[in-house]
Design an enzyme around this catalytic site. Structure first.
Site, short mmCIF file in Angstrom:
data_model
loop_
_atom_site.label_atom_id
_atom_site.label_comp_id
_atom_site.label_asym_id
_atom_site.label_seq_id
_atom_site.Cartn_x
_atom_site.Cartn_y
_atom_site.Cartn_z
N LYS A 107 0.86 -1.19 0.00
CA LYS A 107 0.00 0.00 0.00
C LYS A 107 0.89 1.24 0.00
O LYS A 107 1.69 1.45 0.91
CB LYS A 107 -0.91 0.02 1.23
N GLY A 168 -8.08 9.37 10.28
CA GLY A 168 -8.32 9.44 11.72
C GLY A 168 -9.38 10.42 12.15
O GLY A 168 -9.64 10.57 13.35
N ALA A 194 -9.51 5.81 4.84
CA ALA A 194 -9.40 6.98 5.71
C ALA A 194 -10.73 7.69 5.92
O ALA A 194 -11.49 7.90 4.97
CB ALA A 194 -8.37 8.00 5.21
N GLY A 195 -11.00 8.04 7.17
CA GLY A 195 -12.14 8.86 7.50
C GLY A 195 -13.34 8.14 8.07
O GLY A 195 -14.26 8.77 8.59
N ASN A 216 -8.40 1.81 10.38
CA ASN A 216 -7.60 1.50 11.55
C ASN A 216 -8.14 2.23 12.78
O ASN A 216 -8.62 1.63 13.73
CB ASN A 216 -6.14 1.83 11.30
N THR A 217 -8.10 3.56 12.73
CA THR A 217 -8.48 4.35 13.90
C THR A 217 -9.90 4.08 14.35
O THR A 217 -10.18 4.03 15.55
CB THR A 217 -8.31 5.85 13.60
#
Length: 265
Positions: A107, A168, A194-195, A216-217
């Site tokens: 990635k 995040g 993301a987001g 992830n977050t």
């Protein structure tokens, strides 16, 4: 992976088909045990690893992530988190290839600044071209710009991964129209990266027609990461099913659930 993979349910990237359309990160957990439990609960097959931040063998004297997320069970997806130019990103993934015995699937993310973590697209395009020529199968984090997403596909990236909102941030999908344009034109998998903040964000991404979601977050930062991992697994599956089923069109008039014809008078 499940033996019941089908064209409708499986996610195919670089010629390999995965059962889960949810990809998860391996950072930000309180310890490796929580990482293991949340990863298992997510049902994910592909796990991203920040080579600059996580030990997968660089330090033989420290605990390795691979002890709890073994490559025999998961596909490890090394990423270039923390890189701000093409040169550093390329070097990082070449290191990952050595550490993982010639592993090709990676990635790419090249960031613009430390505040927004928005992708630096000129450097991303440069790094992508170098990596593809070097034999890597590149999944690439990018802006939600349909033109640049198409350029990355034409370079030879095996998947494009536009952000839904800032890394995040948990803000969800802020521009579904751009995302839809990318999906409509793409001939490679499109994954939101993301987001995502909660399960409904993941479901919406899949309902729009995304091939998968990476996060992830949203899991690691939840009050109960293991439970949130399960929620995200179900959300991705539900969103995919809804997309395949085909939603009803939106109307400005009511439509009764029961037919009027043949009713008792």
């Amino acid at each position: 992976m499940s033996e019941h993979i089908t064209q409708e349910t499986g996610l195919t990237i670089a010629g390999k088909t995965y059962n889960s359309r949810l990809l998860v990160g391996s950072g930000k957990y309180k310890d490796l045990e929580q990482t293991r439990l949340a990863t298992e609960a997510s049902g994910a097959d592909i796990i991203t690893v920040a080579i600059r931040r996580v030990n997968i063998g660089q330090d033989p004297n420290a605990p390795s992530l691979l002890d709890v997320v073994p490559p025999t069970r998961y596909t490890i997806l090394p990423n270039t988190a923390g890189c701000y130019n093409a040169k550093d990103a390329v070097y990082t993934l070449q290191l990952a290839r050595e550490l993982l015995g010639g592993h090709k699937l990676v990635k790419l993310e090249v960031l613009g600044d430390e505040k927004t973590l928005f992708p630096n697209m000129p450097e991303t395009l440069k790094a992508a071209e170098t990596l593809v020529k070097d034999g890597f199968d590149v999944m690439v984090y990018c802006s939600d710009d349909p033109i640049q997403a198409k350029m990355l596909e034409e370079i030879g990236c095996v998947a494009v991964m536009p952000l839904a909102s800032l890394i995040g941030s948990g803000m969800g999908i802020l521009n579904p129209w751009n995302l839809s344009l990318i999906i409509q034109q793409a001939k490679v998998p499109v994954l939101v990266d993301a987001g995502v903040g909660t399960a409904s964000d993941a479901a919406i991404a899949m309902e729009l027609g995304c091939d998968g979601v990476l996060m992830n977050t949203a899991i690691a930062g939840a009050k109960d990461p293991i439970r949130m991992a399960r929620a995200m697994k179900l959300a991705v599956e539900a969103g995919r099913e809804a997309f395949l089923a085909g939603r009803i069109p939106k109307k400005f008039v009511a439509s009764p659930s029961s037919p009027m014809e043949g009713r008792a008078t």
